[in-house]
Design a protein around this motif. Sequence first.
Motif, PDB file in Angstrom:
ATOM      1  N   GLY A  41      22.961 -28.260  15.185  1.00  0.00           N
ATOM      2  CA  GLY A  41      22.121 -28.431  14.005  1.00  0.00           C
ATOM      3  C   GLY A  41      22.431 -29.738  13.303  1.00  0.00           C
ATOM      4  N   GLY A  42      22.442 -29.689  11.972  1.00  0.00           N
ATOM      5  CA  GLY A  42      22.518 -30.900  11.160  1.00  0.00           C
ATOM      6  C   GLY A  42      21.110 -31.273  10.729  1.00  0.00           C
ATOM      7  N   LYS A  43      20.957 -31.651   9.464  1.00  0.00           N
ATOM      8  CA  LYS A  43      19.611 -31.926   8.964  1.00  0.00           C
ATOM      9  C   LYS A  43      18.926 -33.028   9.764  1.00  0.00           C
ATOM     10  CE  LYS A  43      18.552 -31.528   4.676  1.00  0.00           C
ATOM     11  NZ  LYS A  43      17.931 -30.200   4.754  1.00  0.00           N
ATOM     12  N   GLY A  44      19.678 -34.067  10.121  1.00  0.00           N
ATOM     13  CA  GLY A  44      19.069 -35.159  10.874  1.00  0.00           C
ATOM     14  C   GLY A  44      18.585 -34.722  12.239  1.00  0.00           C
ATOM     15  N   ALA A  45      19.460 -34.052  13.000  1.00  0.00           N
ATOM     16  CA  ALA A  45      19.088 -33.607  14.342  1.00  0.00           C
ATOM     17  C   ALA A  45      17.955 -32.596  14.291  1.00  0.00           C
ATOM     18  CB  ALA A  45      20.299 -33.027  15.059  1.00  0.00           C
ATOM     19  N   ASN A  46      18.030 -31.653  13.346  1.00  0.00           N
ATOM     20  CA  ASN A  46      16.963 -30.662  13.227  1.00  0.00           C
ATOM     21  C   ASN A  46      15.613 -31.327  12.962  1.00  0.00           C
ATOM     22  OD1 ASN A  46      18.829 -28.602  13.527  1.00  0.00           O
ATOM     23  ND2 ASN A  46      18.963 -28.157  11.345  1.00  0.00           N
ATOM     24  N   GLN A  47      15.599 -32.283  12.050  1.00  0.00           N
ATOM     25  CA  GLN A  47      14.347 -32.955  11.719  1.00  0.00           C
ATOM     26  C   GLN A  47      13.849 -33.822  12.870  1.00  0.00           C
ATOM     27  OE1 GLN A  47      14.613 -34.821   7.829  1.00  0.00           O
ATOM     28  NE2 GLN A  47      15.380 -32.939   6.891  1.00  0.00           N
ATOM     29  N   ALA A  48      14.777 -34.416  13.610  1.00  0.00           N
ATOM     30  CA  ALA A  48      14.381 -35.202  14.782  1.00  0.00           C
ATOM     31  C   ALA A  48      13.727 -34.316  15.834  1.00  0.00           C
ATOM     32  CB  ALA A  48      15.600 -35.913  15.370  1.00  0.00           C
ATOM     33  N   GLY A 236      13.392 -25.714   6.215  1.00  0.00           N
ATOM     34  CA  GLY A 236      13.068 -26.944   5.493  1.00  0.00           C
ATOM     35  C   GLY A 236      13.095 -28.161   6.393  1.00  0.00           C
ATOM     36  N   ASP A 237      14.028 -28.166   7.354  1.00  0.00           N
ATOM     37  CA  ASP A 237      14.095 -29.292   8.291  1.00  0.00           C
ATOM     38  C   ASP A 237      12.896 -29.294   9.239  1.00  0.00           C
ATOM     39  OD1 ASP A 237      16.498 -30.066   7.165  1.00  0.00           O
ATOM     40  OD2 ASP A 237      17.703 -28.949   8.617  1.00  0.00           O
ATOM     41  N   GLY A 241      10.443 -32.547   9.452  1.00  0.00           N
ATOM     42  CA  GLY A 241      10.203 -33.233  10.718  1.00  0.00           C
ATOM     43  C   GLY A 241       8.747 -33.167  11.137  1.00  0.00           C
ATOM     44  N   ALA A 242       8.139 -31.990  10.961  1.00  0.00           N
ATOM     45  CA  ALA A 242       6.724 -31.844  11.296  1.00  0.00           C
ATOM     46  C   ALA A 242       5.857 -32.702  10.388  1.00  0.00           C
ATOM     47  CB  ALA A 242       6.319 -30.376  11.188  1.00  0.00           C
ATOM     48  N   LYS A 273      17.124 -23.825  17.446  1.00  0.00           N
ATOM     49  CA  LYS A 273      16.447 -22.907  18.366  1.00  0.00           C
ATOM     50  C   LYS A 273      15.098 -22.450  17.826  1.00  0.00           C
ATOM     51  CE  LYS A 273      18.719 -19.524  20.090  1.00  0.00           C
ATOM     52  NZ  LYS A 273      19.592 -18.338  20.171  1.00  0.00           N
ATOM     53  N   SER A 274      14.981 -22.403  16.494  1.00  0.00           N
ATOM     54  CA  SER A 274      13.786 -21.808  15.888  1.00  0.00           C
ATOM     55  C   SER A 274      12.668 -22.813  15.633  1.00  0.00           C
ATOM     56  CB  SER A 274      14.166 -21.138  14.566  1.00  0.00           C
ATOM     57  OG  SER A 274      14.588 -22.108  13.620  1.00  0.00           O
ATOM     58  N   ILE A 275      12.914 -24.078  15.847  1.00  0.00           N
ATOM     59  CA  ILE A 275      11.918 -25.105  15.525  1.00  0.00           C
ATOM     60  C   ILE A 275      10.717 -24.966  16.464  1.00  0.00           C
ATOM     61  CG2 ILE A 275      11.444 -27.579  15.486  1.00  0.00           C
ATOM     62  CD1 ILE A 275      14.447 -27.938  14.783  1.00  0.00           C
ATOM     63  N   PRO A 276       9.512 -24.815  15.921  1.00  0.00           N
ATOM     64  CA  PRO A 276       8.334 -24.567  16.767  1.00  0.00           C
ATOM     65  C   PRO A 276       7.793 -25.834  17.405  1.00  0.00           C
ATOM     66  CG  PRO A 276       7.673 -24.655  14.482  1.00  0.00           C
ATOM     67  CD  PRO A 276       9.180 -24.773  14.490  1.00  0.00           C
ATOM     68  N   ASP A 277       7.024 -25.656  18.486  1.00  0.00           N
ATOM     69  CA  ASP A 277       6.356 -26.803  19.108  1.00  0.00           C
ATOM     70  C   ASP A 277       4.945 -26.940  18.560  1.00  0.00           C
ATOM     71  OD1 ASP A 277       4.793 -24.872  20.404  1.00  0.00           O
ATOM     72  OD2 ASP A 277       5.903 -25.035  22.282  1.00  0.00           O
TER      73      ASP A 277
END
Length: 296
Positions: A41-48, A236-237, A241-242, A273-277
């Motif tokens: 995780g990490g806010k940067g990686a999650n948003q990327a 939030g991330d 990112g989206a 893991k939860s970030i949608p496409d």
Amino acid sequence: MKQPPKVVVLGSINMDLVCTTEQRPEPGETVLGTGFTMVPGGKGANQAIAARRSGAVVEFLGAVGRDLFTPRLRQVLTDSEVGAARLRSVPGSSGVATIVVDNGGENSIIVTPGANARMTELDEADLATIAGADILLCQLEIPIETVTAGARHARAHGTTVILNPSPVRELPAELWREIDVAVVNSGEADRFDAALDQVPHVIITRGADGADYRGPDGDLHCPSPKVRVVDTTGAGDAFTGALAAAWHRGPEQALAWACAAGALAATELGASKSIPDAGSIAELLDDPALNPGSDR
């Protein structure tokens, strides 16, 4: 086919140590957990990752340590097709976040910066990467001086600067002057207050109530799609990112896209893991034409 936007994320990358429990402990209290997982995780990686899954071409600028977490942190970026050529390795530990999630999906988080705190300068290749991007996306889990230098260079080369000023801390006036878009939650909006008046575009996230926008052409509110919440960590991330990936479509469409991404991210345990496409977001919105990666 339209070229997808180029997004550079300057920020943090951590290993998230996630414990689930029926109820988060009060000070001095010990409770039993119901599960445990390790998730990059990490806010940067999650948003990327969120920007990439939303259809943007993404490069990540950040740092990892030299420990047992390092290979997996690098791998999550490459597996997500996020450019990691500028991910540097520094002595010491990688960043770690300890997260407790209760049955209601609410969380408490302790972030130990590790290598992120040693992301103290940008070299010529980093600056060239920023200058060649459409958007620079930043947060505050790395030194503010580095964020300011990146934002200043972006502004000088016509790259749009999006800042998610979290975790909250005092920001220099120079950084505020370089921001095109600020993404804050309601608490952060209250904390920064008048400082946000100098930012052209301000977005305030409101969790299940969606998000508000104010900008040169007026204000708008976007409701959040209704979903079953499992874990709000990283929602939030995913939103931010989206938003960066869809910003070129204008605030209204970008806000709808981001609200859908944030809602979907809350339906699964674990931030990255939860970030949608893009397909899942478009399906939730019932409008494939909104897909930033679509030919339509």
